[in-house]
Design a protein around this motif. Structure first.
Motif, PDB file in Angstrom:
ATOM      1  N   ASP A 197       0.845  -1.192   0.000  1.00 37.85           N
ATOM      2  CA  ASP A 197       0.000   0.000   0.000  1.00 37.85           C
ATOM      3  C   ASP A 197       0.878   1.239   0.000  1.00 37.85           C
ATOM      4  O   ASP A 197       2.098   1.163   0.224  1.00 37.85           O
ATOM      5  N   LEU A 198       0.247   2.353  -0.253  1.00 37.05           N
ATOM      6  CA  LEU A 198       0.874   3.663  -0.113  1.00 37.05           C
ATOM      7  C   LEU A 198      -0.141   4.548   0.583  1.00 37.05           C
ATOM      8  O   LEU A 198      -1.111   5.002  -0.023  1.00 37.05           O
ATOM      9  N   PHE A 199       0.049   4.748   1.885  1.00 34.26           N
ATOM     10  CA  PHE A 199      -0.935   5.459   2.699  1.00 34.26           C
ATOM     11  C   PHE A 199      -0.275   5.897   3.996  1.00 34.26           C
ATOM     12  O   PHE A 199       0.496   5.139   4.580  1.00 34.26           O
ATOM     13  N   VAL A 200      -0.572   7.113   4.420  1.00 30.48           N
ATOM     14  CA  VAL A 200      -0.094   7.618   5.710  1.00 30.48           C
ATOM     15  C   VAL A 200      -1.322   7.839   6.583  1.00 30.48           C
ATOM     16  O   VAL A 200      -2.062   8.793   6.388  1.00 30.48           O
ATOM     17  N   ASP A 201      -1.563   6.938   7.501  1.00 31.58           N
ATOM     18  CA  ASP A 201      -2.749   6.969   8.350  1.00 31.58           C
ATOM     19  C   ASP A 201      -2.823   8.292   9.110  1.00 31.58           C
ATOM     20  O   ASP A 201      -1.890   8.638   9.843  1.00 31.58           O
ATOM     21  N   PRO A 202      -3.922   9.059   8.960  1.00 27.82           N
ATOM     22  CA  PRO A 202      -4.018  10.329   9.684  1.00 27.82           C
ATOM     23  C   PRO A 202      -4.060  10.175  11.194  1.00 27.82           C
ATOM     24  O   PRO A 202      -3.817  11.132  11.924  1.00 27.82           O
TER      25      PRO A 202
END
Length: 206
Positions: free
Chosen positions: A38-43
């Protein structure tokens, strides 16, 4: 060291992410996204850094250079698990990037989804797609980026517009595949097009 690849319809070379194995044919680009990629930065701050997840995402990116552009492709995926997706990606750095996705939702539907990351990720669902492919388009107009999608490659639906930040320099542009909750997902892109032109109307898709 990764070897740059030439993709038909794109006037600059694209470089695969480390370890990824992209297949480039005259009319198609394909890759197998690995399990739990994945490519995601969890807020919430509970996931890893963007650099960590980027190492687990399969990307094929290149530098379009300065100026306005319109970049599009028809995309599809072998959807098996929630959040499997084929993606058009804009990348500035590990904390500033955006992706336009054809993605499987938690309800098992296929949807157009966008994610804009400025420090942390902000994602939004757009519309469901009745079919196994959709056209995605990324445009730059000055410092603004616009995302559109189409079910027929002719009539474009506005998804969102945004800026990545005042201090963002050159960006990279290209493709991504992901399978955040699954065991892997094959994704493909065809009818790829890049033009150094300015979108006529940001919101109506002309």
């Amino acid at each position: 060291m990764s070897t740059s690849l030439a993709v038909s319809g794109v006037p600059f070379e694209l470089t695969p992410s480390q370890g990824s194995k992209w297949t480039v044919a005259p009319d198609r680009v394909e890759v197998l996204a690995p399990a739990h990629s994945d490519l995601f930065v969890d807020p919430s701050g509970e996931s890893g850094t963007a650099a960590e997840t980027m190492l687990n995402a399969v990307t094929l990116l290149g530098a379009p250079g300065a100026g306005d552009f319109v970049f599009s492709a028809r995309v599809g995926a072998d959807f098996r698990a929630m959040f499997d997706a084929a993606v058009l990606l804009i990348w500035a750095d590990e904390r500033h990037w955006a992706k336009l996705c054809f993605e499987r939702s938690p309800a098992g539907e296929t949807m157009v989804v966008s994610v804009v990351t400025r420090g942390v990720s902000d994602d939004a669902n757009s519309f469901t797609v009745d079919g196994d492919a959709v056209w995605l388009r990324v445009s730059r107009i000055g410092r603004v980026f616009a995302l559109h999608a189409s079910t027929d490659g002719d009539r474009w639906h506005f998804v969102r517009a945004f800026a990545l930040g005042d201090d963002i320099g050159d960006v990279q542009l290209g493709f991504e595949g992901q399978s955040p909750t699954g065991d892997g997902c094959a994704v493909w892109f065809d009818q790829v097009s890049f033009a150094r032109t300015t979108l006529g109307d940001l919101r109506d898709g002309s």
